[in-house]
Enzyme design. Structure first.
Site, PDB file in Angstrom:
ATOM      1  N   VAL A 134       0.829  -1.203   0.000  1.00 54.52           N
ATOM      2  CA  VAL A 134       0.000   0.000   0.000  1.00 54.52           C
ATOM      3  C   VAL A 134       0.867   1.259   0.000  1.00 54.52           C
ATOM      4  O   VAL A 134       2.019   1.240   0.412  1.00 54.52           O
ATOM      5  CB  VAL A 134      -0.959   0.049   1.217  1.00 54.52           C
ATOM      6  CG1 VAL A 134      -1.898  -1.133   1.223  1.00 54.52           C
ATOM      7  CG2 VAL A 134      -0.204   0.127   2.523  1.00 54.52           C
ATOM      8  N   CYS A 135       0.270   2.338  -0.469  1.00 58.64           N
ATOM      9  CA  CYS A 135       0.860   3.676  -0.394  1.00 58.64           C
ATOM     10  C   CYS A 135      -0.300   4.653  -0.261  1.00 58.64           C
ATOM     11  O   CYS A 135      -1.412   4.259   0.079  1.00 58.64           O
ATOM     12  CB  CYS A 135       1.737   3.971  -1.605  1.00 58.64           C
ATOM     13  SG  CYS A 135       0.824   4.124  -3.160  1.00 58.64           S
ATOM     14  N   ALA A 136      -0.068   5.911  -0.547  1.00 54.32           N
ATOM     15  CA  ALA A 136      -1.117   6.921  -0.382  1.00 54.32           C
ATOM     16  C   ALA A 136      -2.235   6.778  -1.414  1.00 54.32           C
ATOM     17  O   ALA A 136      -3.415   6.837  -1.081  1.00 54.32           O
ATOM     18  CB  ALA A 136      -0.518   8.321  -0.445  1.00 54.32           C
TER      19      ALA A 136
END
Length: 195
Positions: free
Chosen positions: A68-70
């Site tokens: 995951v990331c932003a």
């Protein structure tokens, strides 16, 4: 190097249901991670993923990996890098932004451990805007050729959008407040080994 299927994209509801069985790796900077992350997520910034490959591979042998990331762009890049190394992964559609927008909790470290800061997107916007304004000001007050600074940033932003990469984010990610502490990264790698 073995071939691996393309990364799977999980919708937030799919990820929420399966969260207890996934190893979640958050590839944002430590400052972004500190501002809120998926429950149980381990922070391995994107530029450290290759270094953590043996531990990530070990964790993937024991269960599914969710990266995951932003917004999903950096996690997609991490998934591609891991797929090239034969490590199957999934990415979260819309990233932590979509997770929070759908009302799911983001965890934050205890107050004494928090190094919360601006998201990478906000840092890039601030830096690009500052350099463009500086270039315009210098071009008007010092020499017109200095307007090329602003033109260079504009060109970089267009290139960034077309290639879904961001050189400025890569440079900003190397600043001290965006770097993981060695002890923090060692603890994450140890946690991956024990999964």
């Amino acid at each position: 190097m073995t071939s691996s299927p393309a990364p799977v994209t999980l919708a937030t509801e799919q990820a929420r249901i399966r969260l207890h069985e996934l190893t979640v790796i958050d590839v944002r900077t430590p400052a972004e991670y500190a501002s809120g992350h998926l429950p149980g997520a381990l922070n391995i910034p994107l530029d450290h993923v290759r270094h953590a490959l043996p531990e990530i591979r070990h964790a993937s042998d024991r269960g599914d990996i969710l990266v995951v990331c932003a917004s999903g762009a950096r996690s997609e890049n991490a998934c591609k890098l891991l797929a090239e190394q034969g490590v199957p992964t999934a990415t979260l559609s819309g990233g932590t932004g979509a997770w929070a927008a759908e009302g799911h909790d983001l965890h934050t470290p205890a107050a004494c451990d928090t190094r919360a800061g601006w998201s990478m997107e906000r840092q890039v916007r601030f830096t690009a805007g500052t350099v463009v304004l500086l270039g315009l000001l210098l071009g008007l007050l010092v020499h017109p050729a200095l307007l090329l600074i602003s033109a260079g940033i504009a060109g970089g932003l267009v290139f960034s959008a077309l290639t879904n990469t961001c050189g400025m984010a890569a440079v900003l990610g190397k600043l001290p407040y965006n770097r993981p502490r060695a002890a923090d990264l060692d603890a994450v790698l140890a946690a991956l080994r024990s999964r």
